[in-house]
Design an enzyme around this catalytic site. Sequence first.
Site, PDB file in Angstrom:
ATOM      1  N   ASP A   1      -7.486  -7.451   0.425  1.00  0.00           N
ATOM      2  CA  ASP A   1      -6.621  -7.940   1.512  1.00  0.00           C
ATOM      3  C   ASP A   1      -7.131  -7.275   3.077  1.00  0.00           C
ATOM      4  OD1 ASP A   1      -5.481  -5.395   3.326  1.00  0.00           O
ATOM      5  OD2 ASP A   1      -6.374  -4.516   0.894  1.00  0.00           O
TER       6      ASP A   1
ATOM      7  N   ASP B   1       0.752  -1.264   0.115  1.00  0.00           N
ATOM      8  CA  ASP B   1       0.096  -0.002   0.355  1.00  0.00           C
ATOM      9  C   ASP B   1       0.789   1.182  -0.098  1.00  0.00           C
ATOM     10  OD1 ASP B   1       1.019   0.282   2.499  1.00  0.00           O
ATOM     11  OD2 ASP B   1      -0.980  -0.341   4.065  1.00  0.00           O
TER      12      ASP B   1
END
Length: 375
Positions: A264, A89
């Site tokens: 996720d 991320d």
Amino acid sequence: MKFELDTTDGRARRGRLVFDRGVVETPAFMPVGTYGTVKGMTPEEVEATGAQIILGNTFHLWLRPGQEIMKLHGDLHDFMQWKGPILTDSGGFQVFSLGDIRKITEQGVHFRNPINGDPIFLDPEKSMEIQYDLGSDIVMIFDECTPYPADWDYAKRSMEMSLRWAKRSRDRFDSLGNKNALFGIIQGSVYEDLRDISVKGLVEIGFDGYAVGGLAVGEPKADMHRILEHVCPQIPADKPRYLMGVGKPEDLVEGVRRGIDMFDCVMPTRNARNGHLFVTDGVVKIRNAKHKSDTSPLDAECDCYTCRNYSRAYLHHLDRCNEILGARLNTIHNLRYYQRLMAGLRKAIEEGKLESFVTKFYQRQGRPVPPLNVD
């Protein structure tokens, strides 16, 4: 990265992501390895659960151990010895979750290092540089994760700034010569018109995949489903779709029904450490006294190491004694549960039997099937 789409069942998609480091069958769930480890697991144990790709956290790895330590080893794969693909991320979500100790500007975000209080600055360019050093197979743009609730005006300003940051992320990613994949992140809160603008702007910039961000942040499930139903058809069909930070098993099922390819979440690992274990019929709270003398496996239908070898009574004992092994065995099981769920969804799509799979999934848990409002 190459995305191959094999077949569809309604809006659900069966395909794969092809990387130099390996193939990821989709729909896929990515375990979260925040600090360069899926908590308590060796890479081999994570792989044994069926995981083909994991997620790393740019923000936390930037603060500790830092880019220089990472580069001494090569990249994040070398540092943690995970041989498969890694998605990182951008650090945006962590920065914006800092609350009062951060200040958002057009340039980027000023904040205090949560470890030592030092002033620090993160912007789209720096995020791309960190992820380049991490060797991420999928890099995420730097964006503002719009909080919930947010009124339309705030959500619009936030989404528009994220679009400008998306362009800056794209430009810096390209100037670094990064040959891996870069994903855009669709924002706009619960407002369909703002999501429309975000998707259009990101597609014009051009990305290797598109994530739906700003969901699972406190909004009602009906709003999450509505936004997914609205947004997914607008994402180019030849690009993977990623629902960030999701979620519970039923959220994965509902995301797949609406066309999502990737997920996720920390839930399977975090819940495992708290003794909340996912099984075919729902959730087992292993620390409850009723499991004290239960010699049966956690889930008779599960093939994980934990279920093949240990009883509920043993897992209850480990939890009550706060033994590290208990958290590890619980984590192995929860991660395997998620991977078995994804494998079941993939098989159902292949066979054109997704809705039958979904109906059985909810029947086993004694819950109704949520409505699906798609053409």
